[in-house]
Design an enzyme around this catalytic site. Structure first.
Site, PDB file in Angstrom:
ATOM      1  CB  SER A 673      46.199 -16.365 110.680  1.00  0.00           C
ATOM      2  OG  SER A 673      47.081 -17.441 110.882  1.00  0.00           O
ATOM      3  CE  LYS A 716      48.427 -18.041 107.278  1.00  0.00           C
ATOM      4  NZ  LYS A 716      47.735 -16.989 108.037  1.00  0.00           N
TER       5      LYS A 716
END
Length: 770
Positions: A673, A716
């Site tokens: 990611s 996140k």
């Protein structure tokens, strides 16, 4: 006469009596020392109550005995051992004042001599009864009778016999206070006759008991002989016969299935045929004991009240709405069907988010027994299925042991850390769990030790894990995974205020009024002293504060209530362990802010790229994992393929080296990611366009620049929010997950969904004035 006095406890000293005394009280010791001035004469009188440590004149009998100190010695502990001889009776007329010891004024009580025929008759009767008393009383040696044979004076005889009688202090004091020889002898005669009757009854009881004991010993000896004879002939002993009958009764009372009952009765018949000392008898006994100790039969009907279950969930846990809703749905299906739904729930989340405690709440809500099976580090199939009886020391597996521990057929069993199992040459425990967790098979679970079918279909199994990737695919296929997200900062504050702080106050014996921690202080503890997805470390830090506060409360060094402030926080917890990550204050060339998901929640990553003269080498540092290194190589390949779009010379890669670094090099990092942030950092380093510091980004990058979906979006985004970054670029495929964000976070944040890197470069890079 005026003499010192020593008060006695639980003893009466008669005239003509020689007795050792142990003296430890200060007043009594001084009185004995004072007696040296009075020709070693001292008055001895008993206390009315032996428990009084410092008696007053009212606590001491006024009739006592003048005694002569024959011998005096000091013991190592400071007390005295004194040998005294009684001389004559006295009446205490007055207690003279003395602080150090008792001094009394007393008058002598002489008993008038009487040698009449009546007195002689009394004396002879007393002597005969005393002789009988010595014969019956095993505490007195026979030689005691010799002490009275040479005594001609009735008064002296009475005193000597009185000193040997086992009577209470009050009764002996009455004998001492008797004013005439006749009265004294009469009291002694009555006491002797009573004691002799009691002793005769006691001896009769002892004789009968001895006879019974001898009979029991004889029977035991004969039984042992009979047992040996039976063993020699090869037949069962009497104990084995009783034990076999007991097993048969237990099997009938257990109401087992006919097949199981028949198997157990066969085992009982085998036990009956074995010699008592045969090794097989222990094996059969253990087998029967295990099966009979298990719960059998049908589960009782239970009333599933969804509102009550939800209330218990909310009492025990804050937040976790999605897992709670799924469990309530599970219970609703169970109520409608009357059987366990065919799914096994698996709670997956970071350490400390409440997986195990949520399973415990399910058991509490359903009023069922709760059993936890820890599977961490299990690598042997026999741990689940058990060992076969052919092995020495064999025993059932953990499933059967858990059922025995629960004592019911329908407990809640927690399979903790199901992702931590491994396998070796002894088999694969995950494969053994397939039968346990398959609703089509677990109604006839077969443990290797029991070798009979055991029904596990009424059990509610709940599994927990930290990561779904470590669970074998075939096992994961039988589980319904429920992800428990990490807690937000606000959720942690609420949990601390509602659950953790009250719990630690109670644990440390504190009241709510003793210590105060504000909302802001809890926020600082979370930010500077913990770094986790759950609340375990937060609870430890609160416990540390409570321990120090408890010490201050006990020592009274702090005025109540104790308030935890910015200044005192370091006193309770020490220097801060972590720094709250904040965004860069200015836009920097080659530095992009990425977002990562770790076991302790979300984190921001500053990804740095540097270009310098070289030969086209790509250097990667920061303890990057294989997947992250591949993402960096894909990002660099994308940049090289688009060189013309970024106005780069065709041979730029041949003349320059690139160094890509992710700070905090001691911390391992992996995952795809960060690909988007790496690509942006490389483009910024080569084009010299700064990257906006108020934007964070996440997404997997492909060689064609596509931005693919990632996981852990909620954590996140919360990491960006904590760092003060309110604009996040993310894959367009993840936009539908933003609904799971807390409302207060979602309002402040701006999200840009992209499918390709080219869609967001103008937004990320600062081109004006560069």
């Amino acid at each position: 006469m005026t003499l010192p006095l020593v008060p006695l406890r639980d003893i009466i000293v008669f005239p003509h009596m020689v007795i050792p005394l142990f003296v430890g009280r200060e007043k009594s010791i001084r009185a004995l020392e004072e007696a040296a001035k009075y020709q070693n004469k001292i008055i001895l009188s008993s206390q009315k109550k032996a428990t009084i440590e410092n008696p007053t004149p009212e606590d001491i009998y006024n009739i006592g005995t003048v005694a002569e100190i024959v011998q005096l010695g000091k013991l190592p502990d400071g007390s005295l051992k004194v040998l005294v001889e009684g001389k004559n009776r006295v009446k205490i007329e007055e207690f003279l004042t003395s602080d150090s010891h008792f001094m009394v004024h007393a008058s002598s009580l002489e008993i008038k001599k009487d040698s009449s025929l009546r007195i002689q008759a009394f004396a002879r009767s007393v002597a005969r009864e005393f002789e009988k008393y010595v014969g019956l009383n095993r505490q007195l040696p026979p030689e005691t009778v010799m002490t009275i044979t040479s005594v001609a004076e009735p008064a002296q005889l009475a005193d000597i016999i009185s000193s040997h009688l086992v009577l209470g202090v009050e009764e002996k004091q009455k004998l001492l206070e008797a004013s005439s020889v006749e009265e004294k002898l009469e009291q002694i005669l009555i006491a002797l006759k009573k004691e002799n009757q009691i002793l005769e009854i006691e001896n009769e009881i002892l004789t009968k008991a001895q006879s019974h004991m001898e009979k029991a010993q004889r029977e035991f000896f004969l039984r042992e002989k009979l047992k040996v004879i039976k063993e020699e002939l090869g037949g069962p002993s009497e104990d084995t016969t009783e034990e076999v009958e007991e097993y048969r009764q237990k099997i009938k009372a257990a109401k087992l299935q006919p097949v199981i009952e028949e198997k157990l009765l066969k085992e009982v018949n085998r036990l009956e045929k074995y010699p008592p000392m045969a090794a097989e008898t222990t094996v059969v006994r253990n087998y029967l004991d295990w099966i009979l100790s298990l719960p059998w039969g049908k589960p009782e009907d239970e009333d599933i009240d969804l509102s009550k279950i939800e209330e218990i969930f909310n009492e025990d846990h804050y937040g976790l709405q999605k897992p709670k809703d799924r469990i309530l749905e599970y219970m609703a299906v169970k109520k409608l069907t009357g059987a366990n739904p065919g799914t096994i729930l698996c709670l997956i989340g970071a350490p400390g988010v409440g997986k195990s405690s949520l399973a415990r709440s399910v058991a509490r809500a359903l009023n069922r027994k709760f059993v936890r099976i820890s599977l961490g580090g299990v690598r042997d199939e026999a741990e689940i299925r058990g060992h076969r009886r052919t092995y020495i020391g064999s025993m059932p597996g953990r499933m059967i042991y858990a059922m025995q521990q629960a004592g019911t057929v329908n407990p809640v069993i927690l399979l903790d850390e199901i992702d931590k199992m491994s396998s070796d040459f002894r088999g694969n425990p995950a494969a053994a769990l397939l039968e346990v967790l398959d609703p089509e098979q677990n109604s006839a679970f077969r443990d290797h030790y029991l070798e009979i079918d055991y029904d596990l279909s009424s059990v509610i199994f709940i599994a927990t894990a930290n990561s779904s990737g470590a669970i074998p695919p075939t096992l994961r296929d039988r589980l319904e995974v429920i992800f428990l997200p990490s807690y937000t900062e606000e959720e942690k504050i609420k949990i601390a205020e509602k659950f953790l702080f009250p719990k630690q106050l109670k644990k440390h014996g504190l009241n709510a009024d003793d210590i105060k921690i504000s909302h802001n202080m809890i926020k600082q503890i979370i930010g500077f002293y913990t770094r986790e997805a759950g609340v375990r470390n937060l609870e430890r830090e609160i416990a540390k504060i409570c321990r120090k506060a408890a010490r201050q409360v006990v020592s009274k060094t702090k005025e109540l209530p104790i308030k935890v402030t910015n200044k005192s926080l370091s006193f309770y917890l020490g220097v801060s362990v972590f720094d709250v990550k904040k965004r860069e204050k200015k836009d920097i060339i080659g530095v992009a802010t990425g977002l990562a998901y770790t076991e302790v929640g979300g984190e921001t990553l500053s990804i740095e790229a540097l270009v310098y003269p070289g030969k086209g080498k790509l250097v990667l540092t920061g303890k990057l994992g294989d997947v992250m290194q591949e993402s960096a190589q894909a990002a660099y390949s994308y940049l090289k393929s688009r060189a013309s779009e970024f106005n780069l010379l065709e041979d730029f890669q041949q003349k320059n080296d690139v160094h890509l670094h992710v700070p905090e090099g001691a911390v391992p990092k992996d995952g795809p990611s960060a690909g988007l942030a790496m690509t942006v950092a490389l483009i910024s380093a080569f084009t010299r366009y700064p990257v906006k510091s108020d934007i964070a980004m996440t997404g997997e990058i492909t060689l064609t620049g596509r931005v693919l979906k990632i996981g852990g979006l909620k954590e996140k985004v919360l990491a960006a929010y904590r760092a003060g970054i309110y604009k996040v670029i993310l894959p367009e495929q993840n936009l539908n997950e933003l609904k799971e964000l807390p409302a207060d976070v979602g309002k402040k944040m701006e999200f840009i969904g992209v499918n390709n890197l080219s869609d967001c470069l103008d937004t990320i890079l600062v081109k004006e004035g560069s």
